[in-house]
Scaffold this motif. Sequence first.
Motif, PDB file in Angstrom:
ATOM      1  N   MET B  28      22.843   1.967  -9.329  1.00  0.00           N
ATOM      2  CA  MET B  28      22.133   1.535  -8.064  1.00  0.00           C
ATOM      3  C   MET B  28      22.115   2.851  -7.036  1.00  0.00           C
ATOM      4  O   MET B  28      21.164   2.794  -6.041  1.00  0.00           O
ATOM      5  CB  MET B  28      22.933   0.520  -7.283  1.00  0.00           C
ATOM      6  CG  MET B  28      22.565  -0.926  -8.157  1.00  0.00           C
ATOM      7  SD  MET B  28      20.811  -1.178  -8.053  1.00  0.00           S
ATOM      8  CE  MET B  28      20.698  -2.508  -9.538  1.00  0.00           C
ATOM      9  N   PHE B  35      13.749   3.714  -5.069  1.00  0.00           N
ATOM     10  CA  PHE B  35      12.791   2.585  -4.653  1.00  0.00           C
ATOM     11  C   PHE B  35      12.346   2.678  -3.247  1.00  0.00           C
ATOM     12  O   PHE B  35      11.301   2.327  -3.172  1.00  0.00           O
ATOM     13  CB  PHE B  35      13.636   1.153  -5.139  1.00  0.00           C
ATOM     14  CG  PHE B  35      13.126   0.606  -6.361  1.00  0.00           C
ATOM     15  CD1 PHE B  35      12.392  -0.256  -6.430  1.00  0.00           C
ATOM     16  CD2 PHE B  35      13.773   1.528  -7.705  1.00  0.00           C
ATOM     17  CE1 PHE B  35      11.891  -0.859  -7.651  1.00  0.00           C
ATOM     18  CE2 PHE B  35      13.319   1.061  -8.897  1.00  0.00           C
ATOM     19  CZ  PHE B  35      12.312  -0.194  -8.844  1.00  0.00           C
ATOM     20  N   ALA B  38       9.707   5.204  -2.787  1.00  0.00           N
ATOM     21  CA  ALA B  38       8.574   4.734  -3.553  1.00  0.00           C
ATOM     22  C   ALA B  38       7.758   3.954  -2.762  1.00  0.00           C
ATOM     23  O   ALA B  38       6.810   3.669  -2.752  1.00  0.00           O
ATOM     24  CB  ALA B  38       8.805   4.156  -4.865  1.00  0.00           C
ATOM     25  N   ILE B  39       8.487   2.591  -2.415  1.00  0.00           N
ATOM     26  CA  ILE B  39       8.081   1.521  -1.575  1.00  0.00           C
ATOM     27  C   ILE B  39       7.164   2.033  -0.137  1.00  0.00           C
ATOM     28  O   ILE B  39       6.152   1.636   0.079  1.00  0.00           O
ATOM     29  CB  ILE B  39       8.960   0.674  -1.102  1.00  0.00           C
ATOM     30  CG1 ILE B  39       9.501  -0.181  -2.293  1.00  0.00           C
ATOM     31  CG2 ILE B  39       8.523  -0.564  -0.251  1.00  0.00           C
ATOM     32  CD1 ILE B  39      10.759  -0.976  -2.246  1.00  0.00           C
ATOM     33  N   PHE B  41       6.118   5.142   0.543  1.00  0.00           N
ATOM     34  CA  PHE B  41       5.079   5.693  -0.033  1.00  0.00           C
ATOM     35  C   PHE B  41       3.755   5.042  -0.363  1.00  0.00           C
ATOM     36  O   PHE B  41       2.724   5.221   0.039  1.00  0.00           O
ATOM     37  CB  PHE B  41       5.358   7.062  -1.062  1.00  0.00           C
ATOM     38  CG  PHE B  41       4.296   7.554  -1.612  1.00  0.00           C
ATOM     39  CD1 PHE B  41       3.789   8.755  -0.789  1.00  0.00           C
ATOM     40  CD2 PHE B  41       3.663   7.414  -2.996  1.00  0.00           C
ATOM     41  CE1 PHE B  41       2.876   9.619  -1.382  1.00  0.00           C
ATOM     42  CE2 PHE B  41       2.935   8.264  -3.318  1.00  0.00           C
ATOM     43  CZ  PHE B  41       2.416   9.271  -2.290  1.00  0.00           C
ATOM     44  N   SER B  42       4.192   4.051  -1.321  1.00  0.00           N
ATOM     45  CA  SER B  42       3.207   3.209  -1.777  1.00  0.00           C
ATOM     46  C   SER B  42       2.427   2.345  -0.532  1.00  0.00           C
ATOM     47  O   SER B  42       1.240   2.065  -0.262  1.00  0.00           O
ATOM     48  CB  SER B  42       3.573   2.274  -2.682  1.00  0.00           C
ATOM     49  OG  SER B  42       4.109   2.756  -3.845  1.00  0.00           O
ATOM     50  N   ILE B  45       0.022   4.572   1.072  1.00  0.00           N
ATOM     51  CA  ILE B  45      -1.140   4.991   0.402  1.00  0.00           C
ATOM     52  C   ILE B  45      -1.850   3.664   0.330  1.00  0.00           C
ATOM     53  O   ILE B  45      -3.335   3.928   0.264  1.00  0.00           O
ATOM     54  CB  ILE B  45      -0.713   5.139  -1.070  1.00  0.00           C
ATOM     55  CG1 ILE B  45      -0.024   6.531  -1.331  1.00  0.00           C
ATOM     56  CG2 ILE B  45      -2.085   5.145  -1.985  1.00  0.00           C
ATOM     57  CD1 ILE B  45      -0.954   7.518  -1.350  1.00  0.00           C
ATOM     58  N   ILE B  46      -1.632   2.523   0.296  1.00  0.00           N
ATOM     59  CA  ILE B  46      -2.513   1.292   0.510  1.00  0.00           C
ATOM     60  C   ILE B  46      -2.625   0.678   1.761  1.00  0.00           C
ATOM     61  O   ILE B  46      -3.289  -0.256   1.837  1.00  0.00           O
ATOM     62  CB  ILE B  46      -1.716   0.179  -0.641  1.00  0.00           C
ATOM     63  CG1 ILE B  46      -0.751  -0.553   0.091  1.00  0.00           C
ATOM     64  CG2 ILE B  46      -1.487   0.610  -1.915  1.00  0.00           C
ATOM     65  CD1 ILE B  46      -0.450  -1.822  -0.727  1.00  0.00           C
ATOM     66  N   GLU B  47      -2.394   1.506   2.726  1.00  0.00           N
ATOM     67  CA  GLU B  47      -2.456   0.819   4.083  1.00  0.00           C
ATOM     68  C   GLU B  47      -2.044  -0.315   4.392  1.00  0.00           C
ATOM     69  O   GLU B  47      -2.663  -1.263   4.817  1.00  0.00           O
ATOM     70  CB  GLU B  47      -3.927   1.037   4.521  1.00  0.00           C
ATOM     71  CG  GLU B  47      -4.547   2.527   4.298  1.00  0.00           C
ATOM     72  CD  GLU B  47      -6.049   2.489   3.701  1.00  0.00           C
ATOM     73  OE1 GLU B  47      -6.903   1.449   4.126  1.00  0.00           O
ATOM     74  OE2 GLU B  47      -6.493   3.157   3.113  1.00  0.00           O
ATOM     75  N   PHE B  48      -0.747  -0.260   3.918  1.00  0.00           N
ATOM     76  CA  PHE B  48       0.060  -1.731   4.398  1.00  0.00           C
ATOM     77  C   PHE B  48      -0.119  -2.121   5.760  1.00  0.00           C
ATOM     78  O   PHE B  48       0.238  -1.319   6.520  1.00  0.00           O
ATOM     79  CB  PHE B  48       1.491  -1.615   3.703  1.00  0.00           C
ATOM     80  CG  PHE B  48       2.111  -3.097   3.945  1.00  0.00           C
ATOM     81  CD1 PHE B  48       1.877  -3.941   3.075  1.00  0.00           C
ATOM     82  CD2 PHE B  48       2.950  -3.210   4.985  1.00  0.00           C
ATOM     83  CE1 PHE B  48       2.862  -4.978   3.204  1.00  0.00           C
ATOM     84  CE2 PHE B  48       3.757  -4.387   5.146  1.00  0.00           C
ATOM     85  CZ  PHE B  48       3.525  -5.248   4.069  1.00  0.00           C
ATOM     86  N   ASP B  49      -0.535  -3.398   5.859  1.00  0.00           N
ATOM     87  CA  ASP B  49      -0.548  -3.576   7.437  1.00  0.00           C
ATOM     88  C   ASP B  49      -0.255  -5.048   7.547  1.00  0.00           C
ATOM     89  O   ASP B  49      -1.145  -6.165   7.334  1.00  0.00           O
ATOM     90  CB  ASP B  49      -2.267  -3.830   7.664  1.00  0.00           C
ATOM     91  CG  ASP B  49      -2.182  -3.873   9.267  1.00  0.00           C
ATOM     92  OD1 ASP B  49      -1.302  -4.250   9.909  1.00  0.00           O
ATOM     93  OD2 ASP B  49      -3.570  -3.478   9.841  1.00  0.00           O
ATOM     94  N   ILE B  50       0.977  -5.394   8.001  1.00  0.00           N
ATOM     95  CA  ILE B  50       1.541  -6.756   8.225  1.00  0.00           C
ATOM     96  C   ILE B  50       0.623  -7.576   9.116  1.00  0.00           C
ATOM     97  O   ILE B  50       0.612  -8.888   9.169  1.00  0.00           O
ATOM     98  CB  ILE B  50       2.982  -6.259   8.604  1.00  0.00           C
ATOM     99  CG1 ILE B  50       3.619  -7.965   8.375  1.00  0.00           C
ATOM    100  CG2 ILE B  50       3.274  -6.143   9.714  1.00  0.00           C
ATOM    101  CD1 ILE B  50       4.111  -8.397   7.037  1.00  0.00           C
ATOM    102  N   ILE B  52      -2.368  -7.722   9.797  1.00  0.00           N
ATOM    103  CA  ILE B  52      -3.669  -8.216   9.147  1.00  0.00           C
ATOM    104  C   ILE B  52      -3.001  -9.871   8.268  1.00  0.00           C
ATOM    105  O   ILE B  52      -3.667 -10.692   8.512  1.00  0.00           O
ATOM    106  CB  ILE B  52      -4.190  -7.310   7.912  1.00  0.00           C
ATOM    107  CG1 ILE B  52      -5.022  -6.419   8.647  1.00  0.00           C
ATOM    108  CG2 ILE B  52      -5.320  -8.178   7.444  1.00  0.00           C
ATOM    109  CD1 ILE B  52      -6.126  -5.512   7.857  1.00  0.00           C
ATOM    110  N   LEU B  53      -2.142  -9.363   7.727  1.00  0.00           N
ATOM    111  CA  LEU B  53      -1.387 -10.381   6.739  1.00  0.00           C
ATOM    112  C   LEU B  53      -1.103 -11.678   7.847  1.00  0.00           C
ATOM    113  O   LEU B  53      -1.431 -13.028   7.466  1.00  0.00           O
ATOM    114  CB  LEU B  53      -0.474  -9.932   6.179  1.00  0.00           C
ATOM    115  CG  LEU B  53       0.271 -10.887   5.093  1.00  0.00           C
ATOM    116  CD1 LEU B  53      -0.785 -11.170   4.008  1.00  0.00           C
ATOM    117  CD2 LEU B  53       1.194 -10.089   4.581  1.00  0.00           C
TER     118      LEU B  53
END
Lengths: 271, 273
Positions: B28, B35, B38-39, B41-42, B45-50, B52-53
């Motif tokens: 671990m 991890f 990676a999280i 970075f992803s 890339i995907i324009e995470f927007d809490i 909007i959610l």
Amino acid sequence: MSENILKMYKKRPKDWIVKWGSFLVIALLIAVSVPYVDYNGLTDYGQEIAKSIIFGIIQPDLSLLFDFSKTEAVPYLLLETACIAFLGTLVGSVLALPFAFISSRNIVPKWVATIGTFFITVVRTFPAFVYGLMFIRVTGPGPFTGALTLAVSGIGMTAKLYVETIEDLDKGIIEALDASGCNAIQKIRYGIIPQLMSNFASITIYRFEINVKNASILGLVGAGGIGYPLISAIGAFRWSDAGTLLFGLIVLVLIIEYGSGRLRRKLATGL
Amino acid sequence: MKWLKNLIRPEPLVLGNGKIVQPKMSIMVILVPIFIVAILFSAYIIEFDIFILLRRGYQFFVIVGRMIPPDWSYFPEVIGPLVETIMMSIFGTLLGAFLSLPLAFLSSDNIIKNKVFLWTNRMVVSLFRTLPILIFAFILKYIFGIGTFAGTLAIALFTWLIMTKMLYEIIETVDMGPFEAIESSGASRLRAFIVSIVPQILGQYISIALYNFEMNVRSAAILGYVGAGGIGLLLNEKLGWRRYDQVGLILFALLVTVYVIESISRLIRTRLS
């Protein structure tokens, strides 16, 4: 010698009923289903399209394939697809955990498990694409919607496989820990988590593999990834571009399938 | 790598008899930072927007809520496309399953001894197997025109390729004794294959064909979206018009169909094994 063979040959099992029966069933199925397939011949440019696509895959447009700076080029699109799949899988597998635990017959009462299983079955029935069509009306187009879709649609399959693992839990280990005086948290940490961890990881990796393929078609509804550039290239008859994108997608999926297979084999046989 | 392992060393454990045990470093320690990076970075890339959610997320449940109760009066119009979807899957699966046996024969390493030929076959199979069925349908629509033929062919192609892979993996594990015995009595490879290996794999062959049929019914349901026939066309249309009660009915009909087909298929598969 040959007389013996002939004698045995005459005594061979007589399975003509099964053979003719299955032949009839298949013939019937074909007869019933054929009328629904309406063949209208090739379209005017059908042959040309088929040829161009295959040529495009065999001879990809290298400038599009190795352009790391533009967001319309293949490397970025593949990265985006992989990222959508990665986050979607991660969130989906976390969301699946509670559903998996309330659907396991060895943890909760039977009627609770039945309700949980029913819910999982319902979620699992619909392909990710259907969820994509719905989510696009919730959070609008973009890769974020893609990840959200994969997270929700992944609950079904992931939870179903988790449940199988949980129902296989060896209770003897927990009893042994109990006997040696462990408290509840220690029992979970040393008795339950080690039993579940490798299978859960394996399931999640497998789901990631599937989600990469799903992410590549979610682009069709506008949810990011390589799907949208692909269909717009096909729709605009830019065949060499389409072939290049397909080539990139094939390479990505093959790499991930290979890696996932290796990892899962390692998890199954021990590190 | 050794210095890395020494870098983060867990506390040594002292056993009851005074023996000191050095536990191994947890994996671990390496995995968790990877991890987290990676999280993040992803998410970038995907324009995470809490937000909007949070702002729009409940809309999903509004849509689901409006599907209940479904518009039952719409049912007669759904039957046609639904039957079409099932028939497309039946014919596509049959065709794909039928074609997969010879190709699997040509891709099994215990039957074909020519390495170049073997690996060319496998390469072609795995190259095209990776493409999702919807993309097959989308391309075939341009070649064969809009309609059920493109969809059926997409299902057949996809089933053909994936079953070939599943089959040659099965063929490679069978008992080769009967095959060799028959071959040594003068039969050709093909003849020996039909007589000795086909009976061994027949049960599994039917089983994976049924499994593929289950999957195909589900994926056939979305093929209509790209104009390749079946119920997907209706689904997209009704979603576009925001007739969620009718969408609810379509999804319900699909649910029942898939459930019935799965139950039948599972029944046959448990009988087979």
